[in-house]
Design a protein around this motif. Structure first.
Motif, short mmCIF file in Angstrom:
data_model
loop_
_atom_site.label_atom_id
_atom_site.label_comp_id
_atom_site.label_asym_id
_atom_site.label_seq_id
_atom_site.Cartn_x
_atom_site.Cartn_y
_atom_site.Cartn_z
N HIS A 181 0.81 -1.23 0.00
CA HIS A 181 0.00 0.00 0.00
C HIS A 181 0.84 1.27 0.00
N SER A 182 2.09 1.18 0.49
CA SER A 182 2.89 2.41 0.60
C SER A 182 3.21 3.00 -0.78
N SER A 183 3.21 2.17 -1.81
CA SER A 183 3.46 2.70 -3.16
C SER A 183 2.28 3.53 -3.67
N ASP A 200 8.49 0.72 -8.34
CA ASP A 200 7.95 -0.61 -8.57
C ASP A 200 6.80 -0.82 -7.59
N GLY A 201 5.60 -0.70 -8.11
CA GLY A 201 4.42 -0.75 -7.25
C GLY A 201 3.91 -2.17 -6.99
N ARG A 220 11.86 -4.81 -4.60
CA ARG A 220 11.36 -3.91 -5.65
C ARG A 220 12.48 -3.67 -6.65
N ASN A 221 12.15 -3.86 -7.91
CA ASN A 221 13.12 -3.68 -8.98
C ASN A 221 13.51 -2.21 -9.09
N SER A 222 14.81 -1.92 -9.01
CA SER A 222 15.25 -0.55 -9.11
C SER A 222 16.16 -0.36 -10.34
N THR A 227 18.21 -3.93 -6.54
CA THR A 227 16.90 -4.24 -5.97
C THR A 227 16.78 -3.54 -4.62
N TYR A 228 15.65 -2.90 -4.42
CA TYR A 228 15.39 -2.29 -3.11
C TYR A 228 14.75 -3.38 -2.25
N VAL A 229 15.51 -3.83 -1.25
CA VAL A 229 15.05 -4.94 -0.42
C VAL A 229 14.69 -4.41 0.95
#
Ligand code: FES
Ligand SMILES: [Fe+2]
Length: 427
Positions: A181-183, A200-201, A220-222, A227-229
């Protein structure tokens, strides 16, 4: 989705209900220490798991947590006199100590033994990390008090607040565990953490069961950055722990970590205890100053009605939603991350009999994995407790070495190796 029976089973917390009995196997935060600032100060009303109680700090500093009503004729103990190591009912002067023993019964002859048989219901308490905790379950099942890493942080590096939320505890907790939900909901917060989220939602989510509950990891693919882990922790029964990426994307031994505990007041109200510990590396200011900047999020001191822990922006004014702002720059038109969460959680669809979210009408997707896993663990806990076992996460050994963390992991690297050191507590 959940069957209506399981939904009922997970959401109700009074004594004797399956989840009520689970909750009573854990220590629960009941007050900020500052609410009982000194010996013999004014007693405070506490409603917890559907029970009305009174907390007081006696002459020696001990905390008592007793039934809100006197065992003589059920007068309110709230108006009592807190004096000489006990709380005295002002109706007829009966007095009780922090353990619930009757220590004075002035309406009976001096020779009377009645005093020895009278007790007021009292629960064990514990004070640590600027909080007062209580245990409301059977004494022989009482675990050692909790020992989360943030509770070991020095006072200079720990900040604890609380916020009242007008909904059932489970839908509030689910909001905390819902990473996707934060995206969307919080899309107007413009700094590196949320930019990484916006890119990356549809994060991929892994959930790994542990002794404390589970660890859940969103990837999340960056792009070429990697990758944002985000490694979060769900600590049973109702705590979430999370890290925060710093602007310089450096790693520190004492990063700023945050979390919440969604403590059920009763079936329809929740007290959210918010904690933050560590050093905030996003700003040169010490943690304390930075937390003042919490103002506007919906948790800061100016966001609540004085003398209460209730938000000024609430359902009675539609959280002061600004539809023009919603068209222009803000995803919701509601200002403040915490207020955005409350707006959604406090107004979820019930089954017609009340405001508790009706989970039999849901359609869950791949990003709801953590929520499903949490419900399964809680259902397991209801079975464990019914079988006389201690539920997961209650023993401090299960959670004392648990830490969240998040960072940008370079392409083609294993996040586990990359973050192994960061995920170990340092306090
Ligand atoms: S009702 Fe409390 S002393 Fe009588
Ligand atoms: Fe949120």
């Amino acid at each position: 989705m959940l069957s209506r029976e399981d939904n009922f089973r997970l959401t109700r917390v009074s004594a004797g209900t399956p989840m009520g009995e689970v909750m009573r196997r854990y220590w629960q935060p009941i007050l900020l220490s500052s609410e009982l600032p000194e010996p013999d100060c004014a007693p405070v009303r506490v409603r917890l798991l559907g029970e009305d109680l009174i907390a007081f700090r006696d002459t020696s500093g001990r905390i008592g947590l007793v039934d809100a009503y006197c065992p003589h004729r059920r007068a309110p103990m709230f108006y009592g006199r807190n004096e000489e190591c006990g709380l005295r009912c002002v109706y007829h002067g009966w007095k009780f100590d922090a353990e619930g023993n009757c220590v004075d019964l002035p309406t009976e002859p001096v020779s009377s033994k009645m005093k020895d048989h009278i007790k007021i219901a009292a629960y064990k308490t514990y004070e640590k990390a600027d909080l007062i905790w209580a245990y409301m379950g059977p004494t022989d099942m009482m675990p050692e008090p909790p020992d989360y890493e943030w509770m070991r942080a020095p006072k200079t590096h720990l900040h604890v607040t609380k916020t009242y939320e007008h909904c059932n505890w489970l839908q509030a907790l689910e909001g905390g565990l819902d990473t996707a939900h934060s995206s969307f909901l919080h899309r107007d917060k413009l700094w590196v953490g949320s930019k990484l989220r916006e890119r990356d939602g549809a994060p991929r989510l892994d959930v790994e069961k542990t002794d404390h509950g589970y660890t859940y990891i969103s990837h999340r693919n960056s792009g070429e950055d990697g990758t944002y882990v985000r490694v979060y922790q769900y600590v049973m029964p109702h705590q979430q722990m999370r890290g925060g990426v710093t602007k310089d994307q450096q790693r520190y031994d004492y990063p700023k970590l945050d979390g919440h505990l969604w403590v059920p007041i009763d079936d329809q109200q929740t007290m959210v205890y918010n904690w933050a510990c560590g050093i905030d590396h996003n700003t040169p200011l010490p943690l304390e100053h930075m937390l003042k900047a919490d103002t506007g999020t919906g948790r800061g001191p100016d966001d609540t009605i004085p003398g209460t822990f209730k938000l000024k922006k609430n359902p009675s004014n539609d959280y002061m939603i600004d539809r023009a702002l919603q068209k222009a720059t803000s995803y919701t038109g509601i200002t403040g991350v915490n207020t955005q969460d409350f707006a959604l959680q406090e107004s979820m669809g019930g089954d017609g009999s009340g405001p508790i979210c009706d989970r039999s009408k849901e359609n869950l997707g791949s990003t709801d994995k953590a929520i499903i896993a949490m419900r399964n663990l809680l259902l397991e806990a209801t079975r464990d407790v019914a079988a006389g076992k201690r539920p997961r996460g209650a023993d401090p050994k299960s959670h004392c070495a648990t830490r969240p963390f998040d960072t940008l992991v370079p392409p083609n690297t294993d996040w586990r190796k990359e973050m192994e050191y960061d995920l170990k507590p340092k306090w």
